[in-house]
Design an enzyme around this catalytic site. Structure first.
Site, PDB file in Angstrom:
ATOM      1  N   CYS A   2       0.835  -1.200   0.000  1.00  0.00           N
ATOM      2  CA  CYS A   2       0.000   0.000   0.000  1.00  0.00           C
ATOM      3  C   CYS A   2       0.870   1.251   0.000  1.00  0.00           C
ATOM      4  O   CYS A   2       1.970   1.257   0.520  1.00  0.00           O
ATOM      5  CB  CYS A   2      -0.904   0.028   1.223  1.00  0.00           C
ATOM      6  SG  CYS A   2      -1.951  -1.423   1.408  1.00  0.00           S
ATOM      7  N   ARG A  33       4.531   0.388  -6.383  1.00  0.00           N
ATOM      8  CA  ARG A  33       4.522  -0.503  -5.230  1.00  0.00           C
ATOM      9  C   ARG A  33       3.440  -1.573  -5.360  1.00  0.00           C
ATOM     10  O   ARG A  33       3.455  -2.562  -4.622  1.00  0.00           O
ATOM     11  CB  ARG A  33       4.310   0.305  -3.945  1.00  0.00           C
ATOM     12  CG  ARG A  33       5.446   1.241  -3.616  1.00  0.00           C
ATOM     13  CD  ARG A  33       5.091   2.194  -2.500  1.00  0.00           C
ATOM     14  NE  ARG A  33       5.003   1.514  -1.219  1.00  0.00           N
ATOM     15  CZ  ARG A  33       5.994   1.403  -0.351  1.00  0.00           C
ATOM     16  NH1 ARG A  33       7.173   1.918  -0.637  1.00  0.00           N
ATOM     17  NH2 ARG A  33       5.840   0.808   0.792  1.00  0.00           N
ATOM     18  N   TRP A 106      -3.559  -2.238  -1.519  1.00  0.00           N
ATOM     19  CA  TRP A 106      -3.377  -3.614  -1.997  1.00  0.00           C
ATOM     20  C   TRP A 106      -4.235  -4.497  -1.110  1.00  0.00           C
ATOM     21  O   TRP A 106      -4.045  -4.561   0.086  1.00  0.00           O
ATOM     22  CB  TRP A 106      -1.907  -4.007  -1.899  1.00  0.00           C
ATOM     23  CG  TRP A 106      -1.633  -5.371  -2.459  1.00  0.00           C
ATOM     24  CD1 TRP A 106      -1.626  -6.554  -1.786  1.00  0.00           C
ATOM     25  CD2 TRP A 106      -1.339  -5.686  -3.818  1.00  0.00           C
ATOM     26  NE1 TRP A 106      -1.342  -7.578  -2.631  1.00  0.00           N
ATOM     27  CE2 TRP A 106      -1.167  -7.093  -3.889  1.00  0.00           C
ATOM     28  CE3 TRP A 106      -1.216  -4.930  -4.983  1.00  0.00           C
ATOM     29  CZ2 TRP A 106      -0.861  -7.746  -5.080  1.00  0.00           C
ATOM     30  CZ3 TRP A 106      -0.910  -5.577  -6.155  1.00  0.00           C
ATOM     31  CH2 TRP A 106      -0.732  -6.966  -6.202  1.00  0.00           C
ATOM     32  N   ASN A 133      -1.041   1.577   5.997  1.00  0.00           N
ATOM     33  CA  ASN A 133      -0.204   0.577   5.342  1.00  0.00           C
ATOM     34  C   ASN A 133       0.197  -0.442   6.397  1.00  0.00           C
ATOM     35  O   ASN A 133       0.724  -0.068   7.444  1.00  0.00           O
ATOM     36  CB  ASN A 133       1.042   1.244   4.737  1.00  0.00           C
ATOM     37  CG  ASN A 133       1.952   0.251   4.037  1.00  0.00           C
ATOM     38  OD1 ASN A 133       1.591  -0.898   3.826  1.00  0.00           O
ATOM     39  ND2 ASN A 133       3.137   0.708   3.682  1.00  0.00           N
ATOM     40  N   GLY A 134      -0.058  -1.723   6.155  1.00  0.00           N
ATOM     41  CA  GLY A 134       0.291  -2.762   7.124  1.00  0.00           C
ATOM     42  C   GLY A 134      -0.902  -3.632   7.448  1.00  0.00           C
ATOM     43  O   GLY A 134      -1.894  -3.660   6.716  1.00  0.00           O
ATOM     44  N   GLU A 562      17.079 -16.956 -10.665  1.00  0.00           N
ATOM     45  CA  GLU A 562      16.688 -15.566 -10.884  1.00  0.00           C
ATOM     46  C   GLU A 562      16.151 -15.343 -12.296  1.00  0.00           C
ATOM     47  O   GLU A 562      15.181 -14.608 -12.495  1.00  0.00           O
ATOM     48  CB  GLU A 562      17.869 -14.631 -10.590  1.00  0.00           C
ATOM     49  CG  GLU A 562      17.598 -13.165 -10.815  1.00  0.00           C
ATOM     50  CD  GLU A 562      16.515 -12.586  -9.921  1.00  0.00           C
ATOM     51  OE1 GLU A 562      16.060 -11.454 -10.197  1.00  0.00           O
ATOM     52  OE2 GLU A 562      16.103 -13.258  -8.944  1.00  0.00           O
ATOM     53  N   LYS A 566      12.367 -14.018 -13.106  1.00  0.00           N
ATOM     54  CA  LYS A 566      12.032 -12.844 -13.913  1.00  0.00           C
ATOM     55  C   LYS A 566      10.970 -13.180 -14.962  1.00  0.00           C
ATOM     56  O   LYS A 566      10.028 -12.423 -15.161  1.00  0.00           O
ATOM     57  CB  LYS A 566      13.289 -12.297 -14.609  1.00  0.00           C
ATOM     58  CG  LYS A 566      14.221 -11.572 -13.683  1.00  0.00           C
ATOM     59  CD  LYS A 566      13.609 -10.269 -13.169  1.00  0.00           C
ATOM     60  CE  LYS A 566      14.106  -9.906 -11.801  1.00  0.00           C
ATOM     61  NZ  LYS A 566      13.521 -10.625 -10.692  1.00  0.00           N
ATOM     62  N   GLU A 569       7.674 -13.681 -13.116  1.00  0.00           N
ATOM     63  CA  GLU A 569       7.116 -12.449 -12.540  1.00  0.00           C
ATOM     64  C   GLU A 569       6.419 -11.579 -13.574  1.00  0.00           C
ATOM     65  O   GLU A 569       5.298 -11.114 -13.350  1.00  0.00           O
ATOM     66  CB  GLU A 569       8.239 -11.605 -11.914  1.00  0.00           C
ATOM     67  CG  GLU A 569       8.682 -12.027 -10.536  1.00  0.00           C
ATOM     68  CD  GLU A 569       9.783 -11.119 -10.011  1.00  0.00           C
ATOM     69  OE1 GLU A 569       9.643 -10.631  -8.889  1.00  0.00           O
ATOM     70  OE2 GLU A 569      10.772 -10.885 -10.733  1.00  0.00           O
ATOM     71  N   HIS A 585      17.086 -36.445 -11.234  1.00  0.00           N
ATOM     72  CA  HIS A 585      16.229 -36.780 -10.099  1.00  0.00           C
ATOM     73  C   HIS A 585      14.823 -36.214 -10.281  1.00  0.00           C
ATOM     74  O   HIS A 585      14.226 -35.678  -9.354  1.00  0.00           O
ATOM     75  CB  HIS A 585      16.856 -36.274  -8.797  1.00  0.00           C
ATOM     76  CG  HIS A 585      18.208 -36.835  -8.545  1.00  0.00           C
ATOM     77  ND1 HIS A 585      18.426 -38.102  -8.046  1.00  0.00           N
ATOM     78  CD2 HIS A 585      19.450 -36.306  -8.771  1.00  0.00           C
ATOM     79  CE1 HIS A 585      19.725 -38.326  -7.946  1.00  0.00           C
ATOM     80  NE2 HIS A 585      20.365 -37.246  -8.384  1.00  0.00           N
ATOM     81  N   LYS A 686       5.985  -4.059  -5.316  1.00  0.00           N
ATOM     82  CA  LYS A 686       7.420  -3.820  -5.208  1.00  0.00           C
ATOM     83  C   LYS A 686       7.939  -4.123  -3.805  1.00  0.00           C
ATOM     84  O   LYS A 686       8.941  -4.801  -3.641  1.00  0.00           O
ATOM     85  CB  LYS A 686       7.715  -2.363  -5.566  1.00  0.00           C
ATOM     86  CG  LYS A 686       9.194  -2.012  -5.541  1.00  0.00           C
ATOM     87  CD  LYS A 686       9.948  -2.755  -6.620  1.00  0.00           C
ATOM     88  CE  LYS A 686      11.427  -2.449  -6.613  1.00  0.00           C
ATOM     89  NZ  LYS A 686      12.163  -3.350  -7.505  1.00  0.00           N
TER      90      LYS A 686
END
Length: 691
Positions: A2, A33, A106, A133-134, A562, A566, A569, A585, A686
């Site tokens: 948020c 964000r 959010w 926010n939280g 990574e 990407k 995401e 395996h 973010k």
């Protein structure tokens, strides 16, 4: 997640249209964000004038105006102007003092919808409004209590209990005859009942033209813009003299992120946990919340103010603009030669004598002996930051001789894994405010470990609460998918390894080779960025694929993780980074002529093993894309039997920095070609400030 923003102008005339634009632009700066709805609150004509008494009945004419909308900020802007037109609100009306608040939400408690958007209200009349926010962990208990006292709830949010609790506290104080209850006393009493993480801004018609901000665990800062050029204030202020009520015109900004403040001012105060920042009559006073004192001495008693100092932001407005690029992610990928140079500036020392190559990390130098005596070093992070730590682990083990373990922050907390006083715990976070990593930091501090922070954000919670650390200096990163912060994190951790291993003669040649490699690394990244068009062409071939595997080993296991992250995401395509040693395996069962597979095979200690992996995949008709060192195309794929990406060869521990760039470019182009939002991927934010 948020985003919080507030704007207060004092003794400077601003039209309502100007105030709205400042609030909207503040929210736009916080878009990256992640959010799914947004809202603002401004004053109507009556509630803005402190000389007009407020009606205790809260008649309609005295309401602060609240606008909330699901969707993006432009949807909110459109709805605000529609509503303004319908109510004939005068946009040209001027205010010499006005307090406005804004929020991007959010969804955590309740679906994205106007009723769940912020500001959340105390009820009819909007006597108290809050942006948050939280997460309030005890909101259900508070809600039940407030329901018993006659309050009704309109949203499914945890936030709604906060303004309703504020109204309850205010009403109770007035019932008891305390007509002088201050805004700060109300907020302190509310805080005493809240559990969880939060950054809050309160606005109330009972305290017109005032704002109060407070926080616990979530980021919040105050920006100060004084409009009198002839003033020469010091940077530290005391009690009510803190940014004193001198009548001089000024603008004050509250934000969860420096991005929304830097275009207005560089003078900021990072609000600490437990501080209550009160903006009133052009002055700023700070109270310190003490839960213990509140419980035993009564939270409505006078609390002493504290002194703080302003600091100066070291970022430029240009950093938060796209410049010549189409997207922030594209800009940040191409900024990496510059960001890596900045990361290393002043930290690598190369002189003419025989002991010429050294590393100087000012934030660690006083703690190096303690780290060298550690029983083990524990890297703790999430997502991309965790992957960067995996890339750095081998060189840290090699140069320090200390066992290095890896922990995903949430898993460490779930297991309550053992952390000892003899451990060094390294917390890696781009934002410095990642919720799980912060909780793991609290856990490690409780257990007595030496805590080291590696973050990109000066003044962040991790930067302030760790014993020591290194700032990565990658510059502002707006794109949700981290790119330049990842490569700078690896470089910083390589420099940490050099610093820890700096007192041993046996690895001096290795250390000097790495330092030489670091000096040349920006040039090598500049070279690999020339593969941009080649990666776009590869993206065109993969645009319709449903899945992608990436095999890496040794230093480049992290690159596989990574690179796959990407693609996952931003391109919204299933992708998986796999340790090549684990191929037989299970993963080998997936191989056929259709599934695209990237294999990373540079000339390092694992090269022959990766050649064997390539042969086994080719034998099963795997559709291969091989990343190799320049000049090795024929040896990894004889006869041009597969697609090859050639990259510059660097020192093995730095190869992940070079190798990730083509995969970042691939993910970027895949996303754009698929028509998705590359800077704000679906369902992602973010800064993950909630769990």
């Amino acid at each position: 997640m948020c985003g919080i923003f507030a704007y207060l102008n004092y003794n400077v005339n601003r039209e309502r249209s100007y105030i709205l634009q400042v609030l909207f632009n503040g929210l736009r700066r916080l878009e990256y964000r992640g959010y799914d709805s947004a809202g603002i609150s401004i004053d109507d004509s009556f509630s803005s004038d402190p000389n007009i008494p407020l009606s205790s009945s809260c008649s309609d004419s005295h309401h602060p105006l609240v606008f909330r909308q699901e969707g993006n900020i432009e949807s909110l802007v459109k709805s605000v102007y529609q509503e303004v037109a319908e109510t004939e609100l005068n946009l040209e009306e001027s205010f010499s003092v006005h307090a406005g608040i804004a929020h991007t939400r959010w969804a955590t408690h309740g679906e994205p919808a106007p009723r769940n958007s912020h500001p959340q209200s105390s009820g009819p009349g909007n006597e108290f409004l809050v942006v948050h926010n939280g997460v309030i962990t005890n909101y259900e208990v508070l809600k039940q209590t407030l329901l018993r006292h006659g309050f009704t709830f309109e949203s499914e949010t945890d936030t709604e209990v906060i303004p309703k609790l504020a109204k309850y506290v205010f009403d109770q104080a007035n019932k008891e005859g305390d007509q002088t209850v201050t805004f700060g006393q109300v907020v302190l009493e509310v805080m005493r009942h809240l559990e969880g993480a939060y950054a809050l801004i309160f606005k109330s018609q009972h305290y017109p033209n005032e704002l109060i901000a407070c926080k616990r665990g979530s980021p919040l800062l105050l920006g100060v813009k004084e409009l009198s050029e002839d003033l020469n204030h010091g940077s530290a202020f005391h009690d009510d003299n803190f940014l004193s009520k001198n009548g001089h015109p000024k603008e004050l900004f509250l934000s969860s992120d420096a991005n929304a403040v830097v275009e207005h001012t560089k003078k900021v105060l990072v609000i600490e946990d437990g501080e209550v920042v009160h903006l009133k009559d052009g002055g700023v006073s700070i109270l310190k919340f003490d839960k213990e004192k509140g419980e035993h001495g009564g939270a409505l008693s006078r609390v002493a103010s504290i002194q703080r100092a302003l600091s100066i932001l070291e970022m430029e407005v240009e950093q938060i603009n796209k410049g010549k690029y189409e997207h922030y992610m594209q800009k940040e990928i191409h900024e990496q030669p510059a960001s890596l140079t900045t990361t290393m500036r002043g930290r690598l020392i190369r002189r003419g004598s025989c002991k010429s190559k050294t590393v100087l990390l000012g934030g660690l130098k006083d703690h190096l002996k303690t780290i060298r005596r550690s029983r083990r070093i524990v890297f703790i992070g999430c997502g991309t930051s965790y992957n960067a730590a995996i890339a750095a682990r081998p060189i840290l083990e090699e140069l320090s001789g200390i066992p290095v373990t890896m922990e995903i922050a949430s898993d460490l907390l779930d297991r309550q894994g053992p952390i000892y006083r003899e451990d060094t715990a390294v917390f890696v976070s781009q934002s410095g405010e990642t919720a799980d990593t912060l909780q793991a930091l609290e856990y490690a501090l409780e257990n007595g470990a030496l805590c080291v922070g590696i973050t990109n954000t000066v003044g962040s919670i991790i930067a302030r609460n760790t014993h020591c650390g290194v700032h990565i200096n990658a510059g502002c990163e707006i794109g949700v998918a981290s790119t330049k912060a990842y490569t700078s994190q690896i470089v910083v951790m390589a420099m940490v390894a050099l610093a820890i291993g700096g007192d041993t003669m046996s690895n001096q040649a290795r250390r000097e080779a790495i330092i030489e490699g670091l000096f040349d690394l920006p040039n090598k990244v500049r070279e690999v960025l020339k593969l941009d068009e080649e990666m776009r062409d590869l993206a065109k071939q993969l645009i319709a694929e449903q899945s992608l595997l990436v095999f890496g080993r040794g230093y480049n296991y992290a690159t596989a993780l990574e690179g796959a992250l990407k693609v996952k995401e931003v391109a919204l395509m299933h992708s998986e980074g796999i340790l090549a040693g684990e191929m037989k395996h299970g993963p080998l069962a997936l191989v056929d002529e259709n599934l695209p597979i990237v294999v990373i095979a540079n000339r390092d200690a694992c090269f022959s093993k990766q050649q064997s992996v390539i042969q086994q995949l080719r034998a099963r008709k795997g559709r291969l894309i091989v990343m190799c060192s320049r000049g090795d195309a024929e040896s990894v794929c004889p006869g041009g039997s597969c697609r090859v990406i050639e990259v510059p060869q660097v020192e093995d521990c730095l190869q992940p920095v070079v190798n990730i760039v083509p995969l970042q470019l691939l993910a970027y182009h895949l996303t754009v070609l698929r028509g998705f939002n590359v800077d704000q991927p679906r369902n992602l934010a973010k800064s993950v400030t909630t769990q």
